[in-house]
Design a protein around this motif. Structure first.
Motif, PDB file in Angstrom:
ATOM      1  N   SER A  56       0.836  -1.203   0.000  1.00  0.00           N
ATOM      2  CA  SER A  56       0.000   0.000   0.000  1.00  0.00           C
ATOM      3  C   SER A  56       0.871   1.253   0.000  1.00  0.00           C
ATOM      4  O   SER A  56       0.533   2.255  -0.644  1.00  0.00           O
ATOM      5  CB  SER A  56      -0.961  -0.006   1.186  1.00  0.00           C
ATOM      6  OG  SER A  56      -0.265   0.089   2.394  1.00  0.00           O
ATOM      7  N   GLN A  57       2.004   1.207   0.679  1.00  0.00           N
ATOM      8  CA  GLN A  57       2.922   2.341   0.676  1.00  0.00           C
ATOM      9  C   GLN A  57       3.465   2.573  -0.730  1.00  0.00           C
ATOM     10  O   GLN A  57       3.527   3.708  -1.204  1.00  0.00           O
ATOM     11  CB  GLN A  57       4.073   2.092   1.650  1.00  0.00           C
ATOM     12  CG  GLN A  57       5.096   3.217   1.676  1.00  0.00           C
ATOM     13  CD  GLN A  57       6.309   2.896   2.523  1.00  0.00           C
ATOM     14  OE1 GLN A  57       6.395   1.829   3.108  1.00  0.00           O
ATOM     15  NE2 GLN A  57       7.250   3.804   2.571  1.00  0.00           N
ATOM     16  N   ILE A  62       3.496   5.556  -5.773  1.00  0.00           N
ATOM     17  CA  ILE A  62       3.314   5.585  -7.220  1.00  0.00           C
ATOM     18  C   ILE A  62       2.304   6.668  -7.596  1.00  0.00           C
ATOM     19  O   ILE A  62       2.526   7.454  -8.521  1.00  0.00           O
ATOM     20  CB  ILE A  62       2.879   4.204  -7.756  1.00  0.00           C
ATOM     21  CG1 ILE A  62       4.070   3.248  -7.749  1.00  0.00           C
ATOM     22  CG2 ILE A  62       2.306   4.307  -9.163  1.00  0.00           C
ATOM     23  CD1 ILE A  62       3.727   1.820  -8.120  1.00  0.00           C
ATOM     24  N   LYS A  63       1.197   6.727  -6.865  1.00  0.00           N
ATOM     25  CA  LYS A  63       0.193   7.760  -7.136  1.00  0.00           C
ATOM     26  C   LYS A  63       0.781   9.160  -6.940  1.00  0.00           C
ATOM     27  O   LYS A  63       0.544  10.061  -7.751  1.00  0.00           O
ATOM     28  CB  LYS A  63      -1.031   7.565  -6.239  1.00  0.00           C
ATOM     29  CG  LYS A  63      -1.872   6.381  -6.629  1.00  0.00           C
ATOM     30  CD  LYS A  63      -3.043   6.193  -5.679  1.00  0.00           C
ATOM     31  CE  LYS A  63      -3.819   4.928  -6.026  1.00  0.00           C
ATOM     32  NZ  LYS A  63      -4.879   4.666  -5.063  1.00  0.00           N
ATOM     33  N   GLU A  68       2.938  14.134  -9.267  1.00  0.00           N
ATOM     34  CA  GLU A  68       4.045  15.080  -9.378  1.00  0.00           C
ATOM     35  C   GLU A  68       4.539  15.179 -10.818  1.00  0.00           C
ATOM     36  O   GLU A  68       4.809  16.275 -11.317  1.00  0.00           O
ATOM     37  CB  GLU A  68       5.196  14.664  -8.444  1.00  0.00           C
ATOM     38  CG  GLU A  68       6.245  15.725  -8.284  1.00  0.00           C
ATOM     39  CD  GLU A  68       7.263  15.396  -7.205  1.00  0.00           C
ATOM     40  OE1 GLU A  68       8.286  16.092  -7.165  1.00  0.00           O
ATOM     41  OE2 GLU A  68       7.033  14.465  -6.408  1.00  0.00           O
ATOM     42  N   VAL A  69       4.623  14.049 -11.516  1.00  0.00           N
ATOM     43  CA  VAL A  69       5.015  14.056 -12.925  1.00  0.00           C
ATOM     44  C   VAL A  69       4.011  14.864 -13.734  1.00  0.00           C
ATOM     45  O   VAL A  69       4.379  15.684 -14.590  1.00  0.00           O
ATOM     46  CB  VAL A  69       5.140  12.616 -13.481  1.00  0.00           C
ATOM     47  CG1 VAL A  69       5.201  12.617 -14.995  1.00  0.00           C
ATOM     48  CG2 VAL A  69       6.371  11.929 -12.917  1.00  0.00           C
ATOM     49  N   GLN A 120       9.192   1.598  -8.912  1.00  0.00           N
ATOM     50  CA  GLN A 120       8.094   1.231  -8.017  1.00  0.00           C
ATOM     51  C   GLN A 120       7.164   0.224  -8.689  1.00  0.00           C
ATOM     52  O   GLN A 120       6.726  -0.745  -8.071  1.00  0.00           O
ATOM     53  CB  GLN A 120       7.294   2.484  -7.614  1.00  0.00           C
ATOM     54  CG  GLN A 120       8.051   3.469  -6.759  1.00  0.00           C
ATOM     55  CD  GLN A 120       8.128   3.052  -5.320  1.00  0.00           C
ATOM     56  OE1 GLN A 120       7.209   2.463  -4.784  1.00  0.00           O
ATOM     57  NE2 GLN A 120       9.247   3.353  -4.672  1.00  0.00           N
ATOM     58  N   SER A 121       6.878   0.447  -9.956  1.00  0.00           N
ATOM     59  CA  SER A 121       5.996  -0.467 -10.695  1.00  0.00           C
ATOM     60  C   SER A 121       6.633  -1.848 -10.803  1.00  0.00           C
ATOM     61  O   SER A 121       5.954  -2.867 -10.675  1.00  0.00           O
ATOM     62  CB  SER A 121       5.711   0.083 -12.097  1.00  0.00           C
ATOM     63  OG  SER A 121       4.982   1.269 -12.010  1.00  0.00           O
ATOM     64  N   LYS A 122       7.922  -1.879 -11.033  1.00  0.00           N
ATOM     65  CA  LYS A 122       8.624  -3.164 -11.113  1.00  0.00           C
ATOM     66  C   LYS A 122       8.530  -3.913  -9.791  1.00  0.00           C
ATOM     67  O   LYS A 122       8.323  -5.128  -9.768  1.00  0.00           O
ATOM     68  CB  LYS A 122      10.093  -2.963 -11.493  1.00  0.00           C
ATOM     69  CG  LYS A 122      10.308  -2.628 -12.950  1.00  0.00           C
ATOM     70  CD  LYS A 122      11.776  -2.429 -13.247  1.00  0.00           C
ATOM     71  CE  LYS A 122      11.998  -1.996 -14.684  1.00  0.00           C
ATOM     72  NZ  LYS A 122      13.422  -1.760 -14.961  1.00  0.00           N
ATOM     73  N   LEU A 123       8.680  -3.189  -8.678  1.00  0.00           N
ATOM     74  CA  LEU A 123       8.579  -3.826  -7.359  1.00  0.00           C
ATOM     75  C   LEU A 123       7.179  -4.393  -7.126  1.00  0.00           C
ATOM     76  O   LEU A 123       7.029  -5.494  -6.599  1.00  0.00           O
ATOM     77  CB  LEU A 123       8.928  -2.830  -6.257  1.00  0.00           C
ATOM     78  CG  LEU A 123      10.412  -2.502  -6.097  1.00  0.00           C
ATOM     79  CD1 LEU A 123      10.600  -1.360  -5.110  1.00  0.00           C
ATOM     80  CD2 LEU A 123      11.189  -3.723  -5.643  1.00  0.00           C
TER      81      LEU A 123
END
Length: 162
Positions: A56-57, A62-63, A68-69, A120-123
């Protein structure tokens, strides 16, 4: 004839005792394997419970990174627009240089954030694949421990122990 009956009875008793000892040994081995698998399942469940807050963290991170991007991308577009306007007006050369510098900073920051987002997506994908593997292993563990299974020959207890 009495000796033949005694021999047959003794042979039967001996074979019966040997079969019973073999079955007891197999039962002990199966109980050991089951105990190990139960401990493994318990440990996997504990690990899964520990991974949930982390997941969840990561999703929150990621969100946040995506937001920010997006914000930086908007600022970049605004600066590009201002830069194009500034190029039209020679008197705003200082603003143009400032915009170019900020634009380069934003591009570097966006690139860095996208890289972090990708990591983060890879994790998360790795965690999902681990959960899939764990659930497959759980299904295998439940099948191995089922007393009503259809196997004609049981695998050795160490074959499925991880």
């Amino acid at each position: 004839m009495g000796q033949d009956t005694t021999r047959t009875s003794d042979d039967f008793t001996t074979q019966h005792a040997l079969r019973q000892a073999q079955m007891s040994k197999e039962l002990l081995e199966l109980n050991k394997a089951l105990t190990l698998k139960e401990a493994l399942a318990k440990k996997m469940a504990q690990n899964d419970n520990q991974l949930e807050p982390i997941q969840s963290q990561y999703q929150t991170n990621i969100k946040d990174l995506e937001l920010e991007v997006s914000n930086l991308q908007k600022e970049k577009e605004e600066l590009l627009s201002a830069l194009h306007m500034a190029k039209k007006d020679i008197n705003q050369a200082k603003l143009s240089k400032c915009c170019q510098k900020r634009l380069q900073e934003l591009e570097a920051q966006i690139s860095e954030l996208r890289e972090m987002l990708n990591d983060q997506s890879k994790l998360l994908n790795l965690k999902d694949s681990m959960e899939c593997t764990i659930s497959k292993q759980s299904v295998l563990t439940e099948t191995d421990a089922c007393p009503s299974c259809q196997w004609t020959e049981h695998p050795s207890p160490s074959a499925n122990v991880i």
